[in-house]
Design an enzyme around this catalytic site. Structure first.
Site, mmCIF file in Angstrom:
data_model
loop_
_atom_site.group_PDB
_atom_site.id
_atom_site.type_symbol
_atom_site.label_atom_id
_atom_site.label_comp_id
_atom_site.label_asym_id
_atom_site.label_seq_id
_atom_site.Cartn_x
_atom_site.Cartn_y
_atom_site.Cartn_z
ATOM 1 N N THR A 158 51.582 -47.821 103.889
ATOM 2 C CA THR A 158 52.008 -46.889 102.830
ATOM 3 C C THR A 158 53.252 -46.153 103.340
ATOM 4 O OG1 THR A 158 50.395 -45.248 103.589
ATOM 5 C CG2 THR A 158 49.769 -46.636 101.724
ATOM 6 N N LYS A 184 46.976 -49.219 109.777
ATOM 7 C CA LYS A 184 47.988 -48.449 109.062
ATOM 8 C C LYS A 184 47.617 -46.979 109.157
ATOM 9 C CE LYS A 184 48.073 -46.806 105.623
ATOM 10 N NZ LYS A 184 47.876 -45.767 104.569
ATOM 11 N N THR A 195 46.766 -42.826 104.843
ATOM 12 C CA THR A 195 45.382 -42.725 105.266
ATOM 13 C C THR A 195 45.312 -43.627 106.494
ATOM 14 O OG1 THR A 195 43.249 -42.379 104.185
ATOM 15 C CG2 THR A 195 44.034 -44.630 104.276
ATOM 16 N N GLU A 282 53.866 -38.781 110.795
ATOM 17 C CA GLU A 282 54.897 -38.360 109.845
ATOM 18 C C GLU A 282 55.858 -37.356 110.491
ATOM 19 O OE1 GLU A 282 52.443 -39.200 105.735
ATOM 20 O OE2 GLU A 282 52.162 -37.299 106.761
ATOM 21 N N ASN A 405 55.960 -34.542 103.348
ATOM 22 C CA ASN A 405 54.780 -34.037 102.651
ATOM 23 C C ASN A 405 55.055 -32.894 101.687
ATOM 24 O OD1 ASN A 405 52.615 -35.692 103.761
ATOM 25 N ND2 ASN A 405 53.359 -34.868 105.698
ATOM 26 N N SER A 410 56.193 -37.799 92.755
ATOM 27 C CA SER A 410 56.788 -38.871 91.936
ATOM 28 C C SER A 410 58.102 -39.352 92.525
ATOM 29 C CB SER A 410 57.002 -38.383 90.518
ATOM 30 O OG SER A 410 57.911 -37.314 90.512
#
Lengths: 410, 410
Positions: A158, A184, A195, A282, A405, A410
């Site tokens: 992702t 992942k 996740t 991240e 984050n 969108s």
């Protein structure tokens, strides 16, 4: 959102071997992403056993509930993973979606629905239209191959910035046993995107309860020893599949010395994958190993290490290349574990910054600052209390994390 | 580092009244900061009682240890607060420093050292040279005044961007009782700069044990209900001083209805100060009230609210003005408290975003997005389990937090 590859990404990636009895294929089902694969179908020969560790979240995804229900039987013929939609917090619709997905996969593969394992990662709360898998899974069942593993590793990504693969081979009774793993994850979770999922495959003939025990044991020091942001996913899933194709006597007892050897190799694969997840944290720019020694117990050491690893103030200091051991003291103090301030020793790498509850007499700010400029850092805390020890692996907290984050979904 | 004033700062500040029996003065002792006050001396008339709540950190500062030792006697004649050095993790030197500071203050004021209360905030691990207080405290003892409170409020600031004051007055038996309070804090802690300190003063004649009980009770729903970054200071200190100068019969019993009335007013002051601390949260751009209702117990509700308030993913979503209720579900799930996913209802302001474990049928992304652009936000979670309820107050996690805490200390 195309993110630049993490600066902590490994320079090379493993090329896991084909695993006898495991075949797979991937497709672009267009669940959320465009122009990339987002569905993985893996098919296992009859006789394959399965073990798993699932999120402890009390709001788990429908796929997690499904796996939890099927795991006790210990038998697997297929795995379906999709990225782009987590099918979490989707109520009755979510339950229907996993049932329908398993049914479609079972028909495509020729097995019972309860032999199909499922994992989903992506947006929370958005109903997953399982009918999208109709046709797709049938087609994939006709395209199965046993390599290369890069395809599955990519299809489950992702916000990951690089695919995560690991492998191990070991000799048991003169026969080579192979383990292949993919994973992942980049935040411990960002429910709308990330996740943690990991799937491990082996040709070892091993009983499901033994595999389960080894998986749980080695999960503790790998996936359960990492933290990016202290947030726990609704969907975290680790599954291990063993086809039993390798020509050795089955391992049916945890006390069998071959179980120990296999467990070590399995543990190596899990650890390698878990470290890659941290390295793709991240916004991460530093990889940090937090080790707590001489705590009252291993469990206590683990809680203290986690308090340090999860502290936003420690993580931002690391991002700022600041050897701010005062924040480490703070985190030790808030962990709620036995601690004696005046026995603490803290080191950054080989540099002892504090000893016996105060700044080390020979402390050099210059040396500590130079050390903090490195990319792989180690913080070690000696509690001076007992023999408990644990390590937790984490990354720093940077503007990149806020960018990823704090931007609109969108 | 001069930070711009928080966008969440109140438009006006309270002007607490003089409290009979309390006088104070501030000075520039140059402990760390230049060109600003950094030492506060408050002096209390004989007969003043004291109550306090101190950090639960197991690595507390030397000043916290000192206050903990003196509190049981319940008697206070002076308070010395310095900013710029926390005197935490300073070993034997720290213990000597608090002893010497109390001695200097006692001599300046004319009391016993054990009647002097101390608080320090600033860098951790740096020895505090208490000899710097010699001369300074003597001079301050000759400059005492009973107002205005802005002086003390400013002298105790570190990374705070505005001074924090609150007041309350109440009528007891026809006499006006006054309460004045000041606080500092902007991260729950940044050991090299911030911490949470608050001091409250009243002329009420109230027995120390009653004051202690009321302080602890109302601390629970004020200072203990806020979180900026989940990090707990080594130095958090809340002290309440009551001079007993008001001409009413002393309140000596917690069951006295006047204790309840006084407690409410005290609670108002604590709550007001605590909200100001959140509004000065490092990098904060949004003030957020997290309320959890219908949990199995109040304690359970508080833990769930805190899990939401402390989640980096929830906090970054709020910074991004993203009504990301999936992350709220995630945080509920990780709180480790009784939860039934399929009974959860989640609202952002008045907008119900999820009901009965799935997205609300009438959910409008547009309306939720518009709501998130506000500066004061409320997130309410109904667990659908029992009658437990709690609120926790927090702020968002922004680039500003990283800037403040990820920059080098010097």
């Amino acid at each position: 959102m195309a993110l630049p590859v993490s600066p902590l990404a490994p320079q090379t990636h493993a090329v896991p071997p084909a695993i006898a009895g495991v075949r797979f294929a991937t497709a672009e089902a267009g669940i959320r992403y465009k122009g990339r694969t987002d569905v993985l179908l893996a098919v296992f020969d009859p006789g394959t056993v399965v073990a798993g560790v699932l999120t402890r979240s009390l709001c788990p995804s429908a796929a997690v509930d499904w796996c939890r229900a099927q795991l006790p039987a210990g038998s697997a013929r297929a795995l379906v993973v999709n990225s782009g939609n987590a099918n979490a917090f989707t109520g009755l619709k979510g339950i229907e979606a996993v049932g329908l997905t398993a049914e479609i996969a079972a028909k495509a593969v020729g097995c019972r629905p309860d032999e199909v394992f499922l994992a989903s990662t992506g947006v929370i709360g958005e109903p997953l239209d399982a009918r999208k898998f109709d046709g797709v899974l049938q087609r994939l069942a006709g395209e199965l191959a046993d390599a290369p593993w890069m395809g599955p590793a990519r299809a489950i990504m992702t916000t990951d910035t690089f695919p995560k693969l690991a492998e191990a081979r070991l000799d048991i009774d003169g026969t080579e046993i192979a383990i292949a793993g993919i994973a992942k994850g980049s935040g411990m979770i960002a429910p709308d995107m990330a996740t943690m999922l990991s799937f491990v495959f082996t040709d070892a003939p091993i009983a499901a309860p033994v595999l389960q025990a080894l998986l749980a044991r080695h999960n503790r020091t790998s996936f359960n020893a990492i933290t990016v942001d202290s947030d726990t996913s609704t969907s975290d899933t680790l599954l291990a599949f063993a086809t039993g194709k390798a020509a050795i006597d089955p391992i049916t007892d945890l006390d069998d010395p071959r179980a120990e050897a296999f467990g070590q190799a399995l543990g190596d694969v899990l650890f390698e994958l878990a470290m890659q997840v941290v390295r793709d944290g991240e916004g991460a720019t530093k990889f940090v190993t937090i080790t707590v020694r001489s705590a009252q117990s291993d469990e206590s050491a683990e809680k203290i290490a986690r308090a340090i690893a999860d502290s936003p103030l420690v993580k931002t200091a690391i991002a700022g290349e600041d050897a701010n051991w005062g924040r480490v003291v703070m985190a030790v103090g808030k962990a709620g574990q036995p601690a004696d301030r005046d026995r603490l020793t803290i080191a950054f790498g080989d540099i002892t910054v504090a000893r016996n509850g105060e700044r080390a007499p020979d402390y050099s700010e210059e040396a500590a600052s130079a050390y903090m400029k490195g990319q792989d850092l180690a913080i070690t805390v000696d509690m001076g209390l007992g023999t408990g020890e644990a390590s937790v692996y984490t990354c720093d907290l940077t503007h990149g994390y806020i960018d990823i984050n704090g931007s609109y979904r969108s």
